[in-house]
Design a protein around this motif. Structure first.
Motif, short mmCIF file in Angstrom:
data_model
loop_
_atom_site.label_atom_id
_atom_site.label_comp_id
_atom_site.label_asym_id
_atom_site.label_seq_id
_atom_site.Cartn_x
_atom_site.Cartn_y
_atom_site.Cartn_z
N LEU A 116 40.02 47.08 38.46
CA LEU A 116 40.91 46.13 37.81
C LEU A 116 42.23 45.94 38.53
O LEU A 116 42.88 44.90 38.37
N LYS A 117 42.63 46.92 39.29
CA LYS A 117 43.97 46.93 39.88
C LYS A 117 44.17 45.75 40.83
O LYS A 117 43.28 45.36 41.58
N GLY A 118 45.37 45.18 40.76
CA GLY A 118 45.75 44.12 41.68
C GLY A 118 45.40 42.72 41.22
O GLY A 118 45.72 41.76 41.92
N LYS A 119 44.75 42.58 40.07
CA LYS A 119 44.43 41.25 39.56
C LYS A 119 44.46 41.27 38.03
O LYS A 119 44.42 42.32 37.41
N TRP A 120 44.53 40.09 37.45
CA TRP A 120 44.46 39.96 36.00
C TRP A 120 43.00 40.04 35.58
O TRP A 120 42.12 39.57 36.31
N ASN A 121 42.74 40.65 34.43
CA ASN A 121 41.38 40.83 33.94
C ASN A 121 41.33 40.57 32.44
O ASN A 121 42.30 40.84 31.73
N VAL A 141 43.63 41.20 27.48
CA VAL A 141 44.11 40.72 28.77
C VAL A 141 44.85 41.87 29.43
O VAL A 141 45.78 42.44 28.85
N VAL A 142 44.40 42.20 30.64
CA VAL A 142 44.94 43.34 31.38
C VAL A 142 45.66 42.82 32.63
O VAL A 142 45.10 42.02 33.38
N ASP A 143 46.88 43.29 32.84
CA ASP A 143 47.66 42.82 33.99
C ASP A 143 47.25 43.53 35.28
O ASP A 143 46.43 44.46 35.24
#
Length: 187
Positions: free
Chosen positions: A29-34, A124-126
């Motif tokens: 997930l890291k580095g993008k919106w999910n 929504v994950v940043d």
């Protein structure tokens, strides 16, 4: 305790995506919106309408750098079977995450223990892996991808402009607010 601004807990899961099985974990997930889009089960009624709606809007989410994970407690094999047998589900281009162990559903606090299925939860994950939006619907109420898209745009806007907030019904390009003592009681 609210999940807002908490980090996604560690998990490891299989997903069906673009004709193959892939591995997904919290590091993916890291580095993008999910978006984690939980739904009760494959081969059901409201679920395919929601997943199809997301598929119809997936290109818009991708333009914003957002990946979507459709998540249920079904296996990745069941996801493939549903994908192969349903016209609606066959148009999905985003990963269908399998959670037969219920780890992911428990991590996001949407597991209905007695039934072994997930609530209709949207998260929504940043890019830092922190949850910014949480929405839970009753099982008989479907969600709207366009409204979710609006919320993602608002979350991305305030992340890029930390001294501003988005008022109710805000849409991209509209005025925001800069919280200050001068605004107190004037809105």
């Amino acid at each position: 305790m609210s999940l807002i601004n908490t980090e996604v807990k560690p998990f490891s899961a299989k997903a069906y995506h673009n004709g193959e099985f892939i591995d997904v974990n919290e590091e993916s997930l890291k580095g993008k919106w999910n978006i984690f889009f939980f739904y009760p089960a494959d081969f059901t009624f409201v679920c395919p309408t929601e997943l199809g709606d997301l598929a119809d809007n997936y290109e818009e989410f991708q333009k914003l750098g957002v990946e979507i994970y459709g998540v249920s407690t079904d296996t990745h094999f069941t996801h493939k079977a549903w994908h192969d047998s349903s016209d609606t589900i066959s148009k999905l281009n985003y990963p269908m995450l399998a959670d037969p162990t219920h780890v992911v559903s428990r991590n996001f606090e949407v597991l209905i223990e007695a039934d072994g299925v997930a609530e209709r939860g949207t998260f929504v994950v940043d890019p830092q892996g922190k949850i910014q939006i949480v929405e839970i619907n009753a099982g008989n109420i479907g969600r709207n991808a366009e409204e979710l898209l609006r919320k993602v745009k608002a979350a991305q806007y305030v992340a890029a402009h930390p001294n501003e907030v988005c008022p109710a019904k805000w849409k991209e390009g509209e005025a925001t607010l800069a919280p200050s003592l001068d605004l107190v009681g004037k809105i």
